[in-house]
Every structure is written in C-alpha cells, then in structure tokens.
Design a protein around this motif. Structure first.
Motif, PDB file in Angstrom:
ATOM      1  N   PRO A  49       0.828  -1.210   0.000  1.00 41.19           N
ATOM      2  CA  PRO A  49       0.000   0.000   0.000  1.00 41.19           C
ATOM      3  C   PRO A  49       0.859   1.256   0.000  1.00 41.19           C
ATOM      4  CG  PRO A  49      -0.829  -1.600   1.582  1.00 41.19           C
ATOM      5  CD  PRO A  49       0.494  -2.116   1.120  1.00 41.19           C
ATOM      6  N   ALA A  50       0.540   2.180  -0.897  1.00 38.96           N
ATOM      7  CA  ALA A  50       1.370   3.368  -1.086  1.00 38.96           C
ATOM      8  C   ALA A  50       0.884   4.570  -0.297  1.00 38.96           C
ATOM      9  CB  ALA A  50       1.439   3.718  -2.570  1.00 38.96           C
ATOM     10  N   MET A 100      -7.879   0.191   2.800  1.00 40.72           N
ATOM     11  CA  MET A 100      -8.640  -0.751   1.975  1.00 40.72           C
ATOM     12  C   MET A 100      -8.120  -2.178   2.122  1.00 40.72           C
ATOM     13  SD  MET A 100     -10.985   1.028   0.307  1.00 40.72           S
ATOM     14  CE  MET A 100     -11.358   0.549  -1.366  1.00 40.72           C
ATOM     15  N   THR A 101      -6.821  -2.327   2.381  1.00 39.59           N
ATOM     16  CA  THR A 101      -6.269  -3.671   2.590  1.00 39.59           C
ATOM     17  C   THR A 101      -6.585  -4.202   3.978  1.00 39.59           C
ATOM     18  OG1 THR A 101      -4.114  -2.882   3.416  1.00 39.59           O
ATOM     19  CG2 THR A 101      -4.347  -3.164   1.028  1.00 39.59           C
ATOM     20  N   MET A 102      -6.929  -3.307   4.920  1.00 38.67           N
ATOM     21  CA  MET A 102      -7.198  -3.712   6.297  1.00 38.67           C
ATOM     22  C   MET A 102      -8.676  -3.981   6.548  1.00 38.67           C
ATOM     23  SD  MET A 102      -4.708  -1.003   8.301  1.00 38.67           S
ATOM     24  CE  MET A 102      -5.459  -1.363   9.897  1.00 38.67           C
ATOM     25  N   CYS A 160      -6.965  17.057   3.444  1.00 39.70           N
ATOM     26  CA  CYS A 160      -6.599  16.599   2.109  1.00 39.70           C
ATOM     27  C   CYS A 160      -7.226  15.229   1.881  1.00 39.70           C
ATOM     28  CB  CYS A 160      -5.076  16.521   1.943  1.00 39.70           C
ATOM     29  SG  CYS A 160      -4.263  15.342   3.060  1.00 39.70           S
ATOM     30  N   GLU A 161      -7.163  14.760   0.680  1.00 41.18           N
ATOM     31  CA  GLU A 161      -7.647  13.421   0.389  1.00 41.18           C
ATOM     32  C   GLU A 161      -6.758  12.393   1.103  1.00 41.18           C
ATOM     33  OE1 GLU A 161     -10.262  12.210  -1.205  1.00 41.18           O
ATOM     34  OE2 GLU A 161     -11.063  14.209  -1.619  1.00 41.18           O
ATOM     35  N   PRO A 162      -7.352  11.368   1.711  1.00 39.32           N
ATOM     36  CA  PRO A 162      -6.539  10.358   2.421  1.00 39.32           C
ATOM     37  C   PRO A 162      -5.479   9.707   1.545  1.00 39.32           C
ATOM     38  CG  PRO A 162      -8.835  10.158   3.052  1.00 39.32           C
ATOM     39  CD  PRO A 162      -8.798  11.166   1.945  1.00 39.32           C
ATOM     40  N   LYS A 163      -5.711   9.639   0.245  1.00 37.91           N
ATOM     41  CA  LYS A 163      -4.722   9.011  -0.640  1.00 37.91           C
ATOM     42  C   LYS A 163      -3.447   9.850  -0.747  1.00 37.91           C
ATOM     43  CE  LYS A 163      -7.541   8.839  -4.073  1.00 37.91           C
ATOM     44  NZ  LYS A 163      -8.142   8.576  -5.406  1.00 37.91           N
TER      45      LYS A 163
END
Length: 372
Positions: A132-133, A140-142, A162-165
C-alpha cells in the motif's frame, strides 16, 4: 571537568526529561525556555475555572505503553490512575464503537458473526494490494471499502485537510482492528492518566536548584547562545532555521468550549465521521477522571485546520513536498556540533508521549556518559 551550561528549548516532555536527567547526573546549570505562559507543551493540563474538571488544554492525552522502563520512570513523578479509553463514533446518525471490533462489524453490517466468521467476512471484502502506497490503500487492505468510507474517509479528510490518498500509509497502521468485543482504544500493557494532570508531573521533573525556567520567551536565530555548552532543541525544525526552505506542513486544532449540567454525551470522546459535520470530535473531560465527582461538565468540539503563523502545530502532515523540505533541514542539522534536535516537532515525526520520553531518556544517557 568544569560545570556545564545547557540551554533547553521547550518545556514539554522531551525538554523536561533531558533537564531532569542532566541536572541529576552532571555538574551543570540548565536554562529551559518556552514561548508559552506555561510548562507542559501540548500535554499541558489545568483545572477548568468554572467546573473544576481537569482539562487537557490541547486535546486528550492518555498514557499507554509497553515500555516498562518508561512506565516506571514516569510514575516517579505522579500517581497514575487506571483509565481505559473507549471511543464512540457517529456515522449517519448512528453510534458505533471504535476502534473497529466485532461489535462494530456486527452492528454496521447487521450480522451476528463469531470472531472467525467476522475475520473471514472482512478478508473477503478487503482490496489486495501488495505494498500500500498511501493511507487509503492501507485502509482498503485492512478493512475494505465500506468500513473505510464510514469511519475513516470523512474523518481523515477533515482531520488532515486533504484526500486520504495523499497521506502516508503509516498513519493508519497504528490503529487496531479486532475480531472480539474488546473496545479499549489502546492495547499497551501499562496505561492510565495522572491524578493531578501532566503539568504537575513535568513541574516535578523541572524542580531542581540547577534548573531555571523562562516562560513567554521565544527562541529564534537572534537569541544569544554563546554562553551555552550545548543546546537541546524541541521546537519545530523549520522554525530553528527561520523557515529558509519554507514551512513544513502541520495540522492544528481549534476548540469550542461548552458547559452543561450533568453529563453531556456519556463518553470521553465521540468522533464525528460524516464529512459534512464540520467538527472532528467532541471531548468531555469529566469522563477522563471517573474517580472524581462533578455536578457540571465541560466539553470541547474540535476543529482541524492548516497551521498558520501563530497557530500551535499538532500533526506533521509529511506529504511528499514536506519530506523534500525536511531533507534539506536535516542536512543543516547535520552541520551543527552543539545542538541536539529531539521530540515530535524537532524531528517532524508523529510520536506518542511514551515514544518522546523513551527517546529523551536514551539521548540523555548517551550525553551523560560522554560528558560526565
């Protein structure tokens, strides 16, 4: 060896631990500066003037650690009372338990899962990402898309602006996911809240004939440091260098104070996860001291925003542009022989109290060994 003269910038836990350790173990005089009108840094606590409730001035701090050395050390300066932090979350007008556990999962999805069933169910809904970057990919992986959207996305966007990404994956890795009904927010072996608050603990650390405290004193490049053998700096790293490469990104918090009779929300902390609710959480401090009785209550709505020139920095954002600037500042730090940078602000890292204390104890031990 002649008596040493030390300057410590910052009267939070980092500075207080260094001062306490050096004053006990080295023939020295120590000056502690802080730009605020109180000691304790962001851990500062004081009695609310109207209600008498112990308030954490800059937001709640619950001490928890698995480090017995740190726990034994901090307990030398105050009596810690047992306190288990339990957090609630409101999403679309429903109340849930955080961190996400078996109760949260069953309630959210309308199920009656056993632990094994819940774990298998979540595993079937997560997104498979090898590395995960960013925050969003890690979440999403958790926990998968539904739980992420409900409990993480809106809250995180408000908290960080800000956006979490855009955020690093490391931020969410510290949050637990449980497949049982354990609703304790922390899982450290040792935990609690000091009976008389954190500022009383730091005051005891700084009580020594060789320590002078100067409040309302801001350190900057014009400050005369010639009389000091060594400087310990715990303020923002970019401020030390007069922001020559630009300001690092931080989020800060503002507080809307309210009083009421009795009990306002029945919990110490409730997070508001919907993006369209402007505040991030409501904190009610009487619940942090269940051993006390108060007829009135005081609670604070918290709002997150970007840190301006006169704001208190809280959370380092550590976005790509920030990390590029940080590397330039760190190169400047490496050129300094008589200055040690330590703590959350000076190293631009997210650190809990026990991390801060452990780091300061280790640095003090090395310094004492070298300069005794």
């Amino acid at each position: 060896m002649r008596s040493q003269n030390y300057l410590i910038i910052g009267a939070g836990f980092s500075g207080a631990v260094i001062a306490e350790q050096l004053s006990k173990n080295i023939d020295c005089s120590i000056t502690v500066l802080d730009e605020r009108n109180h000691i304790g840094g962001n851990c500062h606590t004081e009695r609310d003037g109207a209600t008498g409730i112990m308030v954490h001035t800059y937001g709640p701090h619950i001490f928890n650690t698995d480090n017995k050395e740190v726990w034994d050390y901090i307990n030398r300066f105050g009596n810690f009372k047992n306190y288990t932090h339990r957090v609630k979350a409101i999403y679309q007008d429903k109340v849930y338990t955080l961190p996400i556990n078996l109760h949260t999962i069953n309630q959210f999805f309308g199920k009656n899962f056993t632990p094994a069933e819940a774990e298998a169910f979540i595993a079937s809904r997560v997104v498979k990402i090898a590395e995960p970057a960013n925050f969003e990919e890690q979440a999403m992986t958790m926990i998968g898309a539904d739980l992420y959207k409900a409990f993480m996305y809106g809250y995180t966007k408000k908290q960080w602006g800000c956006e979490p990404k855009e955020l690093p994956a490391s931020i969410i890795k510290r949050l637990p996911l449980r497949f049982n009904y354990n609703d304790s927010y922390y899982h450290g072996q040792f935990f609690g809240i000091p009976e008389e608050g954190y500022s009383a603990i730091i005051e005891k650390m700084l009580t020594h004939d060789n320590i002078e405290i100067r409040l309302n004193t801001r350190f900057n490049s014009a400050f005369d440091t010639g009389a000091y053998d060594h400087i310990f700096y715990t303020g923002p790293i970019d401020a030390y260098f007069d922001y020559c490469y630009g300001r690092l990104g931080y989020r800060t918090v503002t507080f809307d104070r309210n009083e009421a009779e009795g009990d306002f929300q029945g919990a110490s902390q409730i997070n508001y996860c919907d993006e369209d609710v402007s505040h991030t959480r409501v904190v009610e401090y009487k619940h942090f001291t269940p051993w006390e009785e108060h007829d009135q209550t005081v609670y604070f709505k918290e709002y997150s925003k970007e840190t301006g020139d006169d704001d208190v920095p809280y959370y380092p954002k550590r976005l790509t542009a920030d990390m590029d600037k940080l590397s330039l500042y760190q190169a400047q730090v490496a050129q300094l022989d008589k200055v040690t940078f330590l703590g959350r602000l000076a190293t631009y890292r997210y650190m809990d109290m026990h991390h801060v204390i452990a780091e300061a104890l280790q640095l003090a031990a090395k310094f004492i060994e070298k300069h005794k």
